[in-house]
Motif scaffolding. Structure first.
Motif, PDB file in Angstrom:
ATOM      1  N   ASN A 198       3.763  -3.690   1.742  1.00 21.42           N
ATOM      2  CA  ASN A 198       2.829  -2.586   1.966  1.00 21.42           C
ATOM      3  C   ASN A 198       1.430  -3.093   2.248  1.00 21.42           C
ATOM      4  OD1 ASN A 198       0.718  -0.764   0.118  1.00 21.42           O
ATOM      5  ND2 ASN A 198       1.822   0.351   1.720  1.00 21.42           N
ATOM      6  N   GLU A 243       1.499   7.499  -4.640  1.00 24.11           N
ATOM      7  CA  GLU A 243       2.665   7.693  -3.777  1.00 24.11           C
ATOM      8  C   GLU A 243       3.961   7.645  -4.585  1.00 24.11           C
ATOM      9  OE1 GLU A 243      -0.769   6.975  -1.513  1.00 24.11           O
ATOM     10  OE2 GLU A 243       0.081   5.696  -3.080  1.00 24.11           O
ATOM     11  N   GLN A 299      -3.427  -2.114  -1.426  1.00 22.74           N
ATOM     12  CA  GLN A 299      -3.852  -0.891  -2.091  1.00 22.74           C
ATOM     13  C   GLN A 299      -2.744  -0.408  -3.036  1.00 22.74           C
ATOM     14  OE1 GLN A 299      -4.752   1.286   1.641  1.00 22.74           O
ATOM     15  NE2 GLN A 299      -6.803   1.532   0.797  1.00 22.74           N
ATOM     16  N   CYS A 341       4.045  -5.454  -2.504  1.00 27.06           N
ATOM     17  CA  CYS A 341       3.226  -4.256  -2.689  1.00 27.06           C
ATOM     18  C   CYS A 341       2.373  -4.451  -3.939  1.00 27.06           C
ATOM     19  CB  CYS A 341       4.121  -3.019  -2.868  1.00 27.06           C
ATOM     20  SG  CYS A 341       5.420  -2.824  -1.637  1.00 27.06           S
ATOM     21  N   LEU A 391       4.359   6.438   3.038  1.00 24.55           N
ATOM     22  CA  LEU A 391       5.018   6.636   1.754  1.00 24.55           C
ATOM     23  C   LEU A 391       4.650   7.987   1.153  1.00 24.55           C
ATOM     24  CD1 LEU A 391       4.649   3.051   0.241  1.00 24.55           C
ATOM     25  CD2 LEU A 391       6.727   4.129   1.122  1.00 24.55           C
ATOM     26  N   GLY A 392       3.422   8.435   1.426  1.00 25.15           N
ATOM     27  CA  GLY A 392       3.024   9.768   0.977  1.00 25.15           C
ATOM     28  C   GLY A 392       3.846  10.855   1.665  1.00 25.15           C
ATOM     29  N   LEU A 446      -0.029   1.650  -5.039  1.00 26.46           N
ATOM     30  CA  LEU A 446       0.796   2.773  -4.580  1.00 26.46           C
ATOM     31  C   LEU A 446       1.090   3.756  -5.703  1.00 26.46           C
ATOM     32  CD1 LEU A 446       3.411   0.796  -2.434  1.00 26.46           C
ATOM     33  CD2 LEU A 446       1.382   2.006  -1.626  1.00 26.46           C
ATOM     34  N   SER A 480       2.777   1.902   5.659  1.00 23.08           N
ATOM     35  CA  SER A 480       1.467   2.321   5.151  1.00 23.08           C
ATOM     36  C   SER A 480       1.579   3.247   3.938  1.00 23.08           C
ATOM     37  CB  SER A 480       0.693   3.026   6.258  1.00 23.08           C
ATOM     38  OG  SER A 480       1.325   4.262   6.587  1.00 23.08           O
ATOM     39  N   LYS A 481       0.481   3.402   3.200  1.00 26.19           N
ATOM     40  CA  LYS A 481       0.415   4.356   2.104  1.00 26.19           C
ATOM     41  C   LYS A 481       0.646   5.772   2.618  1.00 26.19           C
ATOM     42  CE  LYS A 481      -3.053   4.218  -0.757  1.00 26.19           C
ATOM     43  NZ  LYS A 481      -2.436   4.336  -2.102  1.00 26.19           N
TER      44      LYS A 481
END
Length: 437
Positions: free
Chosen positions: A351, A359, A354, A378, A333-334, A356, A329-330
């Motif tokens: 991913n 991130e 959305q 992604c 990765l954050g 990235l 998920s985002k």
């Protein structure tokens, strides 16, 4: 005419012995020019020194080496020199179900009878059949006079060794563990290895063991691997599943008695969503471990579903290499951008839809050691990707991005992106293309 006459007079005045000597010299020179003398010298292959034949044999496949050994007695003698049998890979397969070429049974018996005590670097490559895995165990059980330093069990496809009875497998390993006394490297992934077998390994090889690779060994408990860490103080490389990683293990690897670990690989695997509840390793344990082994590479392979990541990267984690084999998920990765300052390599296979951008920029800001990045399924805008590359600069020695990942925007087309990225990297760069076959 006068010159030819003078030459004729000189020749007529020469003795028969001189003429014969001159003739022999010419013949010798003539033969050398056409390689006849070299050919004569090279015909006697049987007189080559042992070390030369040995060197040639070392480059030959086993089948060719065996055929060459039948040329003459001298070559056959070299065929059985111990140096040729230090390293050997047994290939075991069932012809009806495998593409592997199996090592001939007669050769296996010859090796066991004549060369078991010479074997030092041994591996077994088996197909997915239980019969092949059992055959490997049978061979291991006969290596009673061995002095093996490196042992590897390789399954080209699952389940193989996992279908062998635990008792049979443990008995076979015990023979090698007890008799070797000098094992330095053991690679036994996807096997029914258990805690008692590990204790036998440690009891007989604690002073020499430097590498232990045992991912996907479900019968090993945290206590079993802790026994290895407590007693094998020379261990430099360790590969295991996350479920047997514990705070106690990291602290044991951080003790003053233990050498600096160089490589720790952790596989985080889930076959079915929600099947496993993953625990969290304390930050203090990670800190103690890295303080003791400041140059250690911590490699984590994730094969999880998105909802199973909750236990990871909530606090600072000293991981250096991260590979995500499934969608991540985002939010995850954050977290990586915030809590993985030692990160060197990041590979994300998938991913979502959305972008990235944020991130990646956070990762570029916080992960100052990042030198390698790979992105698969992604999405990143061209502008966001250029900003990421600009922040990382020339330290990105490996950058593998699928073309489908990059979303053109008002500022950058794909053609212009290639030029901008190349400028910031200091070398020519293109996105990867999906094969069209």
């Amino acid at each position: 005419m006068m010159k030819r006459a003078r030459q004729k007079v000189v020749i007529e005045n020469e003795s028969p012995q001189t003429l014969q000597k001159s003739k022999n010299q010419k013949t010798c020179l003539h033969g050398s020019a056409f390689g006849e003398s070299d050919l004569h010298a090279s015909m006697d292959w049987g007189s080559l020194p042992h070390h030369v034949i040995l060197r040639i044999f070392q480059f030959l496949p086993l089948v060719d080496r065996a055929r060459a050994s039948s040329v003459c007695r001298r070559w056959n003698d070299v065929f059985h020199i111990p140096d040729l049998w230090r390293r050997f890979e047994f290939e075991l397969s069932q012809p009806a179900t495998s593409y592997l070429k199996s090592t001939h049974p007669d050769l296996i018996q010859q090796i066991i009878k004549r060369h078991a005590d010479h074997l030092q670097y041994v591996s077994f490559k088996v197909d997915s059949s239980t019969e092949s895995a059992e055959a490997a165990c049978d061979i291991l059980s006969q290596l009673v006079n061995c002095s093996i330093k490196t042992l590897g069990l390789i399954s080209t496809a699952k389940p193989s060794f996992m279908n062998v009875s635990k008792a049979h497998f443990a008995s076979a390993l015990t023979v090698v563990f007890v008799n070797s006394k000098s094992l330095s490297s053991v690679k036994i992934d996807d096997t029914p290895l258990d805690d008692p077998s590990l204790k036998v390994l440690v009891a007989n090889n604690s002073d020499t063991l430097k590498l232990l690779k045992m991912s996907s060994c479900p019968h090993v408990s945290p206590a079993g691997i802790l026994c290895v860490a407590d007693q094998c103080h020379g261990l430099k490389e360790l590969a295991l599943n996350y479920y047997i990683l514990s705070d106690e293990l990291l602290l044991a690897l951080s003790s003053e008695k233990h050498v600096d670990l160089e490589h720790l690989r952790i596989d985080v695997v889930s076959e079915n969503p929600g099947q496993v509840e993953f625990h969290t390793i304390k930050k203090q344990s990670w800190d103690a471990f890295v303080k003791h082994s400041p140059k250690v590479n911590i490699v984590m392979y994730f094969f999880l579903y998105e909802e199973e990541f909750d236990a990871f990267f909530r606090e600072e984690t000293p991981v250096t290499h991260l590979y995500f084999g499934r969608a991540v998920s985002k939010a995850m990765l954050g977290r990586i951008g915030m809590n993985c300052p030692r990160l060197i390599e990041l590979v994300v296979c998938a991913n979502g839809l959305q972008p990235l951008d944020d991130e990646l920029i956070r990762i570029a800001e916080r992960c100052k050691n990042l030198t390698a990045m790979g992105l698969g399924e992604c999405e990143v805008t061209c502008r966001g990707f250029i900003e990421f590359v600009k922040m990382c600069g020339g330290r990105l020695t490996q950058l593998s991005i699928m073309e489908e990942v990059l979303i053109p925007d008002n500022d950058y087309s794909l053609d212009r992106l290639h030029l901008e990225v190349s400028k910031h990297l200091g070398r020519m760069w293109f996105p990867d293309m999906m094969p069209t076959w």
